[in-house]
Design an enzyme around this catalytic site. Structure first.
Site, PDB file in Angstrom:
ATOM      1  N   ASP A   1      -8.632  11.656 120.474  1.00 35.26           N
ATOM      2  CA  ASP A   1      -8.174  11.071 121.731  1.00 35.26           C
ATOM      3  C   ASP A   1      -7.725   9.639 121.473  1.00 35.26           C
ATOM      4  O   ASP A   1      -8.473   8.828 120.925  1.00 35.26           O
ATOM      5  CB  ASP A   1      -9.289  11.109 122.770  1.00 35.26           C
ATOM      6  CG  ASP A   1      -9.517  12.513 123.301  1.00 35.26           C
ATOM      7  OD1 ASP A   1      -8.538  13.132 123.755  1.00 35.26           O
ATOM      8  OD2 ASP A   1     -10.660  12.995 123.249  1.00 35.26           O
TER       9      ASP A   1
ATOM     10  N   ASP B   1      -5.353  19.489 124.731  1.00 33.76           N
ATOM     11  CA  ASP B   1      -6.380  18.959 125.613  1.00 33.76           C
ATOM     12  C   ASP B   1      -5.752  18.098 126.694  1.00 33.76           C
ATOM     13  O   ASP B   1      -5.737  16.877 126.598  1.00 33.76           O
ATOM     14  CB  ASP B   1      -7.387  18.133 124.794  1.00 33.76           C
ATOM     15  CG  ASP B   1      -8.522  17.595 125.662  1.00 33.76           C
ATOM     16  OD1 ASP B   1      -8.812  18.206 126.701  1.00 33.76           O
ATOM     17  OD2 ASP B   1      -9.107  16.569 125.297  1.00 33.76           O
TER      18      ASP B   1
ATOM     19  N   HIS C   1      -3.581  11.469 127.948  1.00 35.79           N
ATOM     20  CA  HIS C   1      -4.210  12.288 128.987  1.00 35.79           C
ATOM     21  C   HIS C   1      -5.599  11.839 129.412  1.00 35.79           C
ATOM     22  O   HIS C   1      -6.154  12.427 130.351  1.00 35.79           O
ATOM     23  CB  HIS C   1      -4.233  13.764 128.550  1.00 35.79           C
ATOM     24  CG  HIS C   1      -5.059  14.030 127.324  1.00 35.79           C
ATOM     25  ND1 HIS C   1      -4.490  14.231 126.091  1.00 35.79           N
ATOM     26  CD2 HIS C   1      -6.392  14.121 127.128  1.00 35.79           C
ATOM     27  CE1 HIS C   1      -5.439  14.451 125.203  1.00 35.79           C
ATOM     28  NE2 HIS C   1      -6.611  14.386 125.805  1.00 35.79           N
TER      29      HIS C   1
ATOM     30  N   HIS D   1      -8.344  16.661 116.330  1.00 32.73           N
ATOM     31  CA  HIS D   1      -7.887  16.094 117.600  1.00 32.73           C
ATOM     32  C   HIS D   1      -8.588  14.757 117.832  1.00 32.73           C
ATOM     33  O   HIS D   1      -9.812  14.689 117.880  1.00 32.73           O
ATOM     34  CB  HIS D   1      -8.199  17.054 118.740  1.00 32.73           C
ATOM     35  CG  HIS D   1      -7.906  16.480 120.091  1.00 32.73           C
ATOM     36  ND1 HIS D   1      -6.626  16.364 120.575  1.00 32.73           N
ATOM     37  CD2 HIS D   1      -8.711  15.975 121.051  1.00 32.73           C
ATOM     38  CE1 HIS D   1      -6.658  15.821 121.774  1.00 32.73           C
ATOM     39  NE2 HIS D   1      -7.917  15.572 122.091  1.00 32.73           N
TER      40      HIS D   1
END
Length: 1063
Positions: free
Chosen positions: A261, A371, A576, A259
């Site tokens: 970001d 997330d 996000h 993952h």
């Protein structure tokens, strides 16, 4: 043979721990033998730059001699190292590594290609030069190591989420060659797993003792100084791990993941390099482990890699063909699940799925959003409309108050659409493959008996890095071992196929998935949220006008490529940690630049479409008045006049009761003139409007505004003392209370500053008291009445507000300007209502839902702060009060008090978040009957999509032209755009949704030259059974509550001559 001895549990355990410890007894234990001989580098030199240079440019720079221990930096700079090495001849037959330990994130380049990431936090501190040095292999090599001056999780000063330290320096602590003993590594993996089993199963478990005794025996037989003893120890471990479990064992599907970001504690451009560092490592693992599968989300990141690292992208495509690299998610980025509009969410999938199809030959079948800070109740319908029936996340495990009751379940959305949802029971997307995590995944599963399969996502995430070979080795050892769940190196597809086979007993969760944490993200960084709402509107308007220009003229070229670029910028900002405001200042500044780019280029496209609609004929300049909404409305507009001043114009819509429309206005300024609803064009001439007027009156320092629909009374400080629906005389403000009351709260969360507002902030409520005498009359009478006042919020912050009531308008507007300079404060505005209801209604994507106004249960109380889009409403039978806004998302209704969250002042990760000047508008609308019948939804649209007055060359058309009209007020025509795949560009997509929560039949009428109408999904793929009969310029659609429908309209050829504008 020594006689068996009684074993002390703790002593035996610690004996094995010390045998594998990197800290204790490394001079004589097994860990100390992992590396053999070492050799210094032949030469090390470096080059420091503030820029992120491409490899060909970087290697041409001047490199200066460097050595271990040198410092480099500061934060966000890049240090390139040239690594010249010579492998000793004596190492033939050995596995040789480059050992590299430094602060920052490194990327190894070999022969001009990125080959592996190097990050201490990601347990990647060596690069394999050769797994076995052969006689003919080259002994001398030159590598480059590109080191970013930031850590895996940014460069926070003293804590991870603190604002970055701009002066932080970095250091190389190790750079040398070494022989690596793979057999020692294998034994270390075995012993660590045996220790994990012993600890995890506990002292009262038979299998635990077997694991501990096996490990102890391995220590007995293994002499670290004598490699010939290793096979005996290895045989003991193999015998233990070879003892199989039963058929009923829980199956864990281990999927490699990383993952990343898209921006967070580092800027967007650093994410590009994080992707390269992480995915080159994944490519290595896929090469070395044919059964290893790596799942990768976010099309934007793959697009970056395609642009910046084409060789790596080609390798990813190669492994995708083998089934080892699996794109997942289907979206452009892992967007926030609350704040983006419904149409923006559709575009996330439209852009993402098309990219995955183009680059990897297939679309994603699962939505992957591990997330984010909550999940809209409309996501199941949007997923299914984009060809996705499976959903994976885990963030609800972060909820502070209540534990979500399922890990595998069906999620049913607002319209009744269902998808299969799975939350990995280990409550993480960054597992490392140890026994504790494997056992947790089995034990914590809340759907035991209903399903026997779980996901296990392993690899360093958040900042990237991904899986390691050690993780893969651990999971392979645990493939099928008695006492533990069965572990498979698997894929998302195999996981969900297994879950679907077990789905008969699964429970169903209906409605939103609300995260009971991070509720401050609805408000933090108000300017980002304003930019988001404005740019969603701009792109909506550009697409509508461009579609009409396309339909009307053969010469107009629909700006498809430009719109795709602008949409992708907006979608990028909806990541996000960006639209939520939980990012560093660098990211916030980049986001604001993206919004400005969308505004600028979008307005240029609007002007081009307006010019095309006016056909560019010579003549005096006029104004094109555009109503981009699908219903008739009347508004007061400020129109430009000579000298730079403005004159007010009243714009009532002619024609059908529900239609899109545009109209042209030949007057540079108006006192009163007719306009039209969107998708309708007609000429307008100035005319005086008689009838209703609004005149403010001032008595005893108070001001009353009355337009014949509502009557507003403000006290001398600007608070709202009365709001009356004139026709019924019904008062909307609670007796003895005042509305428009600004309140200030202390806002100090437990840790996550920009993310969290805690329930205890409500205990610190302090009304901001105004000073009598600051209220003054603004616009006096005629079409608009207003009053304004000043309010000192604190010694450092102030507010000015104009309260505006227009002729014919069912709501009063509050135009607000705030100069905000606070620390850990939260500003809200409250409206106590003379309404009683146990639930309030909030707008969400493509619909609305109810939430409680009471705190009966912990689930109710945990929603002390919620999110909404353009409106919220509190209604009892026969009457209600709606609070509308143009750029806010945080809200609450407690009891009968409607509260809109305005500004926060967190200091991490951006110490400057929300500081400065803000402008925003909210509005209050009392209404008779239900919110649906009273037109609350339309009113909120009107506030957010005001009539446009666009400069247009050429004479104003003399007649109206209406493109679309709808027979039902329950249906909203949300989007009109050109189809992504459109032969000759003559196919439009219309997206409509049912907004009231009802079953309804609706006739769509259009004056466009439609040749064919057919239903399609949200990805614009034709429904084979979706042909729609089109007769008499209309077609019939049938909706269920909150259903979204899309249709393709294939247009006939456009006329090249001037078109008559009348219908």
């Amino acid at each position: 043979m020594a006689a068996p001895a009684l074993k002390h549990w703790r002593a035996t355990l610690e004996r094995v721990e010390k045998f594998v410890s990197p800290r204790y007894f490394a001079d004589c234990n097994l860990r100390g033998r992992l590396l053999g001989d070492t050799c210094p580098l032949a030469a090390l030199s470096s080059f420091l730059t503030p820029d992120r240079l491409p490899y060909p440019e970087a290697v041409r720079q001047h490199f200066r001699p460097a050595q271990v221990g040198d410092s480099f930096g500061p934060t966000w700079w890049t240090c390139w190292f040239r690594v010249e090495l010579t492998i000793p001849e004596a190492w033939v037959g050995q596995e040789v590594h480059l050992l590299w330990e430094s602060d920052g994130e490194g990327l190894v380049w070999r022969d001009g290609q990125p080959v592996q990431g190097l990050t201490k936090e990601g347990e990647k501190t060596s690069y394999i030069l050769t797994d076995k040095l052969e006689e003919g292999d080259p002994r001398s090599l030159t590598l480059y190591v590109e080191v970013a001056c930031n850590g895996l999780l940014g460069a926070g000063k003293e804590s991870m989420i603190a604002a970055p330290d701009p002066e932080k320096m970095f250091q190389v602590s190790r750079a040398e060659l070494a022989v690596f003993y793979r057999d020692v590594h294998s034994l270390l993996v075995d012993l660590e797993l045996l220790l994990g089993i012993a600890k995890g199963l506990g002292e009262d478990n038979q299998r635990s003792f077997q694991a501990l005794y096996t490990a102890n025996q391995m220590v007995n037989v293994c002499d670290p100084a004598q490699p010939e003893t290793f096979p005996v120890a290895q045989a003991l471990a193999s015998r233990f791990f070879g003892q199989r479990g039963g058929e009923s064992q829980h199956t864990i599907h281990a999927v490699g993941h990383c993952h990343i970001d898209t921006a967070w504690l580092w800027p967007f451009k650093e994410t590009v390099r994080k992707c390269a560092r992480s995915w080159t490592t994944a490519v290595q693992l896929m090469e070395q482990n044919p059964d290893f599968v790596f799942a990768c989300s976010q099309a934007q990141q793959l697009e970056w890699v395609k642009s910046h690292y084409p060789g790596l992208h080609a390798r990813l495509q190669e492994f995708a063909c083998r089934g080892q690299f699996v794109p997942v998610g289907g979206t452009w980025v892992e967007m926030d699940g609350n704040l983006p509009s419904g149409e923006a969410m559709v575009r996330q999938f439209l852009q993402g799925q098309n990219f995955f199809l183009q680059e990897f030959g297939k679309m994603c079948s699962e939505f992957w959003l591990p997330d984010t800070f909550g999940y809209s109740a409309q996501l199941p319908q949007i997923m299914r409309g984009c060809g996705i029936t499976r959903f994976l996340s885990q963030k609800l495990s972060w909820s502070l108050v209540n534990s979500f009751p399922h890990h595998t379940f069906f999620w049913e959305g607002l319209d009744g659409s269902r998808v299969l949802a799975h939350f990995p029971p280990g409550d993480s997307y960054g597992m490392q493959g140890n026994v504790e995590e494997v056992l947790k995944t089995m034990v914590k599963n809340r759907d035991k008996g209903r399903t026997n399969h779980s996901a296990f996502l392993f690899g360093f995430g958040d900042g990237g890095g991904g899986p390691t070979q050690t993780m893969v080795d651990r999971l392979k050892r645990l493939h099928n071992t008695d006492g533990l769940p069965r572990v498979q190196l698997s894929s998302p597809g195999r996981l969900f196929t297994a879950l679907e086979g077990d789905s008969g007993q699964l429970c169903t969760w209906v409605g939103e998935l609300f995260l009971e944490l991070h509720q401050g993200t609805y408000t933090t960084h108000a300017q980002i949220k304003k930019g988001n709402r404005e740019c969603e509107r701009i792109l909506h308007d550009v697409e509508l006008l461009s579609s009409l220009a396309l339909a009307r003229g053969a010469q107009f070229l629909y700006p498809a490529a430009q719109l795709q670029d602008l949409w992708r910028l907006l979608l990028l900002n909806q990541f996000h940690d960006v639209v939520t405001g939980s990012c560093i200042q660098l990211v916030a500044e980049e986001a604001m630049c993206h919004y400005e780019d969308i505004r600028s280029r979008g307005n240029t496209l609007l002007s081009a479409a307006a010019a095309a609609l006016c056909m560019g004929e010579p003549g005096p300049e006029g104004l094109l008045i555009v109503n981009t909404l699908p219903w008739e409305r009347t508004e007061v507009l400020a129109l430009p006049r000579s000298g730079g001043a403005h004159s007010l114009g009243i714009m009532p819509s002619p024609g059908d009761s529900a239609q899109h429309g545009l109209c042209s206005c030949s007057c540079p300024h108006l006192t009163a003139a007719r306009a039209a609803p969107a998708a309708c064009i007609r000429g307008a001439r100035a005319s005086r409007e008689g009838g209703c007027r609004t005149s403010p009156t001032k008595t005893d320092g108070s001001v009353t505004l009355d337009n014949g629909i509502i009557r507003v009374r403000l006290d001398p400080t600007g608070c709202l003392t009365s709001l009356v629906l004139v026709a019924s005389g019904r008062e909307a403000i609670a007796e003895g209370a005042v509305g428009n009351q600004f309140v200030l709260f202390d806002d100090v969360p437990l840790y996550w500053d920009a993310w969290d507002v805690m329930d205890y902030h409500l205990e610190t409520r302090k009304p901001v008291l105004g000073q009598a005498g600051t209220l003054a009359v603004g616009a006096e009478g005629g079409m608009r009445g207003s009053a304004w006042f000043l309010l000192q919020i604190s010694p450092n912050s102030r507010l000015s507000q104009e309260v505006v009531l227009d002729v014919g308008c069912p709501y009063v507007r509050f135009h607000t300007e705030v100069h905000w300079h606070e620390a850990h404060k939260f500003l809200k505005v409250e409206f106590p209502a003379r309404v009683r209801s146990p639930q309030a209604t909030y707008e969400v994507q493509f619909g609305h839902l109810q939430r409680p106004t009471h705190h009966n249960t912990s689930w109710d109380w945990a929603r002390f702060e919620v999110w909404a889009h353009r409106w919220m409403d509190l209604s009892e039978h026969g009457f209600g009060l709606a609070l509308l806004n143009d750029c806010k998302y945080g809200a609450s209704v407690r009891g009968s008090v409607l509260s809109l969250s305005l500004l926060r002042a967190p200091k991490a990760p951006d110490a400057s978040a929300d500081m400065g000047r803000h402008e925003f508008t909210y509005a209050l609308m009392p209404h008779k009957g239900s919110l649906q019948d009273a037109g609350v939804i339309r009113a909120a649209y009107s506030l957010n999509f005001p009539l446009l007055a666009l400069p247009a060359p050429g004479p104003a058309p003399a007649a109206a032209w209406s493109a679309f009209s709808l027979s039902s007020p329950a249906v909203v025509l949300e989007t009109v755009k050109q189809a992504e795949s459109s032969p000759q560009g003559r196919t439009l997509v219309l997206r409509l949704y049912e907004a009231h929560g009802s079953h309804v039949d609706c006739w769509l009428r259009t004056s466009l030259p439609v040749q064919e109408a057919v239903l399609c999904d949200l990805l614009e793929r034709r429904d084979p059974a979706g042909h729609l009969p089109f007769r008499d310029a209309r077609l019939k659609l049938t909706f269920s509550p909150f259903q979204v429908q899309s249709l393709l309209l294939v247009l006939g050829p456009a006329r090249t001559e001037t078109l008559p504008l009348g219908l």
